[in-house]
Design a protein around this motif. Structure first.
Motif, PDB file in Angstrom:
ATOM      1  N   GLN A  59      -4.433   1.274  -5.529  1.00  4.80           N
ATOM      2  CA  GLN A  59      -4.928   1.141  -6.757  1.00  4.80           C
ATOM      3  C   GLN A  59      -4.282   2.206  -7.550  1.00  4.80           C
ATOM      4  OE1 GLN A  59      -9.397   0.469  -4.929  1.00  4.80           O
ATOM      5  NE2 GLN A  59      -9.240   0.590  -7.038  1.00  4.80           N
ATOM      6  N   HIS A  60      -4.728   2.271  -9.031  1.00  8.41           N
ATOM      7  CA  HIS A  60      -4.689   3.341  -9.640  1.00  8.41           C
ATOM      8  C   HIS A  60      -3.079   3.798 -10.253  1.00  8.41           C
ATOM      9  CE1 HIS A  60      -8.799   4.221  -8.991  1.00  8.41           C
ATOM     10  NE2 HIS A  60      -8.664   4.542  -7.739  1.00  8.41           N
ATOM     11  N   ASP A  73      -6.111  -3.168  -3.433  1.00  4.93           N
ATOM     12  CA  ASP A  73      -5.991  -3.128  -2.029  1.00  4.93           C
ATOM     13  C   ASP A  73      -7.373  -3.267  -1.377  1.00  4.93           C
ATOM     14  OD1 ASP A  73      -6.275  -0.407  -2.375  1.00  4.93           O
ATOM     15  OD2 ASP A  73      -4.716  -0.224  -0.986  1.00  4.93           O
ATOM     16  N   ASN A  74      -8.403  -2.448  -1.796  1.00  4.97           N
ATOM     17  CA  ASN A  74      -9.694  -2.249  -1.579  1.00  4.97           C
ATOM     18  C   ASN A  74     -10.385  -3.537  -1.754  1.00  4.97           C
ATOM     19  OD1 ASN A  74     -10.295   0.348  -0.097  1.00  4.97           O
ATOM     20  ND2 ASN A  74      -9.272   1.215  -2.101  1.00  4.97           N
ATOM     21  N   TRP A  90      -1.925   7.199  -6.710  1.00  4.27           N
ATOM     22  CA  TRP A  90      -3.318   7.463  -6.626  1.00  4.27           C
ATOM     23  C   TRP A  90      -3.471   8.750  -6.237  1.00  4.27           C
ATOM     24  CZ3 TRP A  90      -5.634   8.157  -1.853  1.00  4.27           C
ATOM     25  CH2 TRP A  90      -5.001   8.032  -0.826  1.00  4.27           C
ATOM     26  N   SER A 117      -5.604   6.637   2.463  1.00  2.00           N
ATOM     27  CA  SER A 117      -6.789   6.881   1.972  1.00  2.00           C
ATOM     28  C   SER A 117      -8.096   6.529   2.989  1.00  2.00           C
ATOM     29  CB  SER A 117      -7.040   6.136   0.529  1.00  2.00           C
ATOM     30  OG  SER A 117      -7.268   4.843   0.714  1.00  2.00           O
ATOM     31  N   THR A 124     -11.796   5.124   2.756  1.00  5.42           N
ATOM     32  CA  THR A 124     -12.726   4.604   1.640  1.00  5.42           C
ATOM     33  C   THR A 124     -13.988   4.027   2.331  1.00  5.42           C
ATOM     34  OG1 THR A 124     -11.693   2.385   1.578  1.00  5.42           O
ATOM     35  CG2 THR A 124     -10.866   3.691   0.063  1.00  5.42           C
ATOM     36  N   ARG A 183     -10.472  14.307  -2.983  1.00  3.92           N
ATOM     37  CA  ARG A 183     -11.091  13.708  -4.298  1.00  3.92           C
ATOM     38  C   ARG A 183     -12.816  13.454  -3.971  1.00  3.92           C
ATOM     39  NH1 ARG A 183      -8.814   7.783  -5.664  1.00  3.92           N
ATOM     40  NH2 ARG A 183     -10.553   6.667  -6.078  1.00  3.92           N
ATOM     41  N   SER A 237       0.621  -1.043  -0.095  1.00  5.49           N
ATOM     42  CA  SER A 237       0.069  -0.028   0.001  1.00  5.49           C
ATOM     43  C   SER A 237       1.003   1.231  -0.080  1.00  5.49           C
ATOM     44  CB  SER A 237      -0.991   0.017   1.276  1.00  5.49           C
ATOM     45  OG  SER A 237      -0.235  -0.087   2.316  1.00  5.49           O
ATOM     46  N   THR A 238       0.051   2.269   0.147  1.00  5.09           N
ATOM     47  CA  THR A 238       1.104   3.629   0.067  1.00  5.09           C
ATOM     48  C   THR A 238       2.277   3.651   1.002  1.00  5.09           C
ATOM     49  OG1 THR A 238      -1.163   4.562  -0.390  1.00  5.09           O
ATOM     50  CG2 THR A 238       0.797   6.251  -0.278  1.00  5.09           C
TER      51      THR A 238
HETATM   52  O1  LIG Z   1      -7.549   5.077  -4.776  1.00  7.33           O
HETATM   53  C1  LIG Z   1      -7.931   4.513  -3.859  1.00  7.33           C
HETATM   54  C2  LIG Z   1      -9.050   3.776  -3.947  1.00  7.33           C
HETATM   55  O2  LIG Z   1      -9.728   4.222  -5.122  1.00  7.33           O
HETATM   56  C3  LIG Z   1      -7.117   4.248  -2.548  1.00  7.33           C
HETATM   57  O3  LIG Z   1      -7.877   3.613  -1.681  1.00  7.33           O
HETATM   58  C4  LIG Z   1      -5.464   3.209  -2.986  1.00  7.33           C
HETATM   59  O4  LIG Z   1      -6.184   2.166  -3.323  1.00  7.33           O
HETATM   60  C5  LIG Z   1      -4.590   3.541  -1.671  1.00  7.33           C
HETATM   61  O5  LIG Z   1      -5.093   2.802  -0.572  1.00  7.33           O
HETATM   62  P1  LIG Z   1      -4.375   2.805   0.747  1.00  7.33           P
HETATM   63  O6  LIG Z   1      -2.682   2.907   0.508  1.00  7.33           O
HETATM   64  O7  LIG Z   1      -4.894   4.051   1.532  1.00  7.33           O
HETATM   65  O8  LIG Z   1      -4.707   1.792   1.317  1.00  7.33           O
END
Ligand SMILES: O=C(CO)[C@@H](O)[C@H](O)COP(=O)(O)O
Ligand SMILES: Nc1ncnc2c1ncn2[C@@H]1O[C@H](COP(=O)(O)OP(=O)(O)O)[C@@H](O)[C@H]1O
Length: 476
Positions: free
Chosen positions: A82-83, A239-240, A101, A261, A263, A332, A16-17
């Motif tokens: 993601q993205h 990840d989601n 993202w 993020s 979500t 966003r 993840s990030t």
């Molecule tokens: O852009 C999105 C969902 O569309 C974010 O949820 C990314 O997937 C980053 O996730 P984390 O690092 O915060 O888990």
């Protein structure tokens, strides 16, 4: 460690990030037998960028922390943020750092793409989502215009999870869940949209194959990591989508995730198509859908406010009427990529603890505002909100969600639900089972249930009014 397990071992990865997390899990029982975590660096000046090679190194470090257990796994799956736009040259090396993202520099390109291809409704009907600046297609458009040499040197485009899967297996494979966040995968057809790809000058050959749910990406071929060669590798996912697997979600169960993020999402059997752009019409990793809304400012923004105030993140105080919209990185949801943070209603008697509480309120408000749009006909009435992500460990986050949602909240005892979901996908591949059923068998969603509290409508009204009245300020 493997000797104590009831079944074969599987590895779940969450790239993840902020970090890579690895879990080695007993495929039979879901017991975590080893875990690791290694940090990532996010840089890029005005943008948000990370070197994909660092994700690979972090995976190696996290696996090393898993000790011998990692060498005994029979199947692996990688989930990732993601993205992100990963651009590789003909030798498979990154052309430049990945655009993440939460990089909002493609805001103008996103608007142009929406207008050039029929407007928001047409995008929602075809792709499932209106492609905001987070979407890979907008980032690619930004790169082509801003750094044409880098775009020209790009032979392959990957998402974070399939870049890592590619290095593990030598195969170019992604899955429908993560592909649905690109903007060039059409949810209406379940395939890459060649017209959109032609519009942005990206040859389809540059993209990975989209595996069917339950299909393998390949086997481990890389010798540099402490993993057995020949172990099965699942397709992985975003990840989601992985957390949805990890919770064994049934349609309509709402999830609120508090990490880098924020979500809110639920699995749905109906293909989403929201022309307002609030709800991304993602696919899940199994064959259903994952309508989701995402904020850019969640745990990091609130932690930053706490640091500015010199307070522990739990040192919140009730009362007062101050409002904070903590849009430190632009936002966003609502779609305000140029926004910055805003404080309104500060008085002589406002305390630092109230100001911190207001930052939590602002972050949670943005998510809950989108929840009603995320939930559709499949919504399970009165179902508790499943609260996950690093923030779910914090009392202040949990109590803010309870107070502003008015819903019961369940905090699962299992903490790394993205990595656990990847492990469930690996176990499903190995054992020929539905990964969500695997997670349900593991009991991953079990946790502490907190009853509903009366909703704080006065705080919600203050936030709504401030957001509306500050519209002009928040657009710059
Ligand atoms: O852009 C999105 C969902 O569309 C974010 O949820 C990314 O997937 C980053 O996730 P984390 O690092 O915060 O888990
Ligand atoms: N005990 C805690 N209480 C509240 N927040 C926490 C706690 N531990 C970690 N966090 C928050 O969790 C965040 C990381 O969440 P995580 O879901 O792991 O992020 P990501 O997957 O987006 O990298 C950190 O930014 C931190 O603010």
């Amino acid at each position: 460690m493997g000797a104590q397990a009831a079944g074969p071992l599987v590895l779940g990865v969450d790239s993840s990030t902020q970090s890579t997390k690895t879990l080695v899990v007993d495929a039979e029982t879901g017991v975590v037998v080893a875990r690791g975590q290694a940090p990532h660096t996010v840089g890029g000046g005005p943008g948000k960028e990370s070197d994909p090679r660092q994700w690979w190194e972090a995976l190696g470090e996290a696996l090393a922390q898993c000790g011998d257990a990692a060498r005994q796994v029979s199947a692996v799956s990688v989930a990732g943020q993601q993205h992100g736009l990963v651009t590789l040259d003909a030798a498979g090396e990154p052309v430049r750092p990945a655009l993440l993202w939460n990089d909002v520099r493609a805001a103008g390109h996103s608007e142009r793409l929406i207008a050039e291809r029929g407007g928001a409704r047409a995008w929602a009907d075809r792709v499932g989502s209106v492609p905001g600046p987070a979407f890979t297609v907008a980032k690619w458009a930004w790169l082509r215009e801003t750094e044409p040499a880098a775009a020209a040197a790009t032979a392959a485009v990957r998402l974070p999870h399939d870049y890592l899967t590619g290095r593990l297996t030598g195969e170019a494979v992604t899955d429908r869940g993560d592909a649905s966040g690109t903007g060039w995968w059409a949810s209406a057809t379940g395939a890459y949209d060649t017209e959109i790809l032609a519009h942005v000058g990206l040859p389809p050959e540059a993209l990975p194959r989209v595996a069917q749910p339950g299909e393998a990406a390949g086997t481990v071929h890389a010798g540099e990591l402490p993993l057995p060669r020949g172990a099965l590798v699942a397709a992985g996912t975003g990840d989601n989508m992985a957390a949805a697997l990890g919770l064994g979600l049934r349609p309509g169960q709402p999830v609120l995730s508090l990490g880098t993020s924020g979500t809110v999402y639920a699995v749905s059997t109906h293909r989403p198509a929201d022309p307002t752009g609030t709800v991304a019409g993602f696919a899940d990793a199994r064959g259903d859908w994952l309508p989701l809304a995402c904020t850019l400012n969640c745990t990091l923004a609130v932690d930053r406010v706490a640091a500015l105030l010199g307070r522990d993140r739990e040192a919140v105080e009730a009362g007062g009427e101050v409002v904070v919209l903590p849009f430190l990185d632009g936002e966003r949801t609502p779609n305000l990529p140029g926004a910055s943070g805003l404080v309104h209603g500060l008085r002589h008697d406002t305390t630092a603890g109230q100001l911190l509480q207001a930052a939590y309120d602002g972050a949670v408000f943005a998510l809950l505002r989108a929840l009603e749009q995320v939930l559709d006909a499949d919504a399970a009435a009165g179902a508790p909100l499943l609260l996950i992500g690093g923030g779910a460990k914090g009392r202040a986050w949990r109590e803010t969600v309870r107070r502003l949602s008015g819903r019961p909240v369940v905090v699962p005892a299992a903490q790394e639900l993205v990595a656990l979901g990847a492990a469930a996908q690996a176990a499903g591949l190995l054992l020929g089972e539905d990964p969500a059923a695997v997670a349900r068998r593991w009991g991953t969603a079990r946790g502490t249930e907190y009853e509903a509290r009366p909703r704080d409508d006065a705080a919600l009204d203050r936030l709504t009014t401030t957001l509306t009245d500050a519209d002009t300020l928040l657009r710059h």
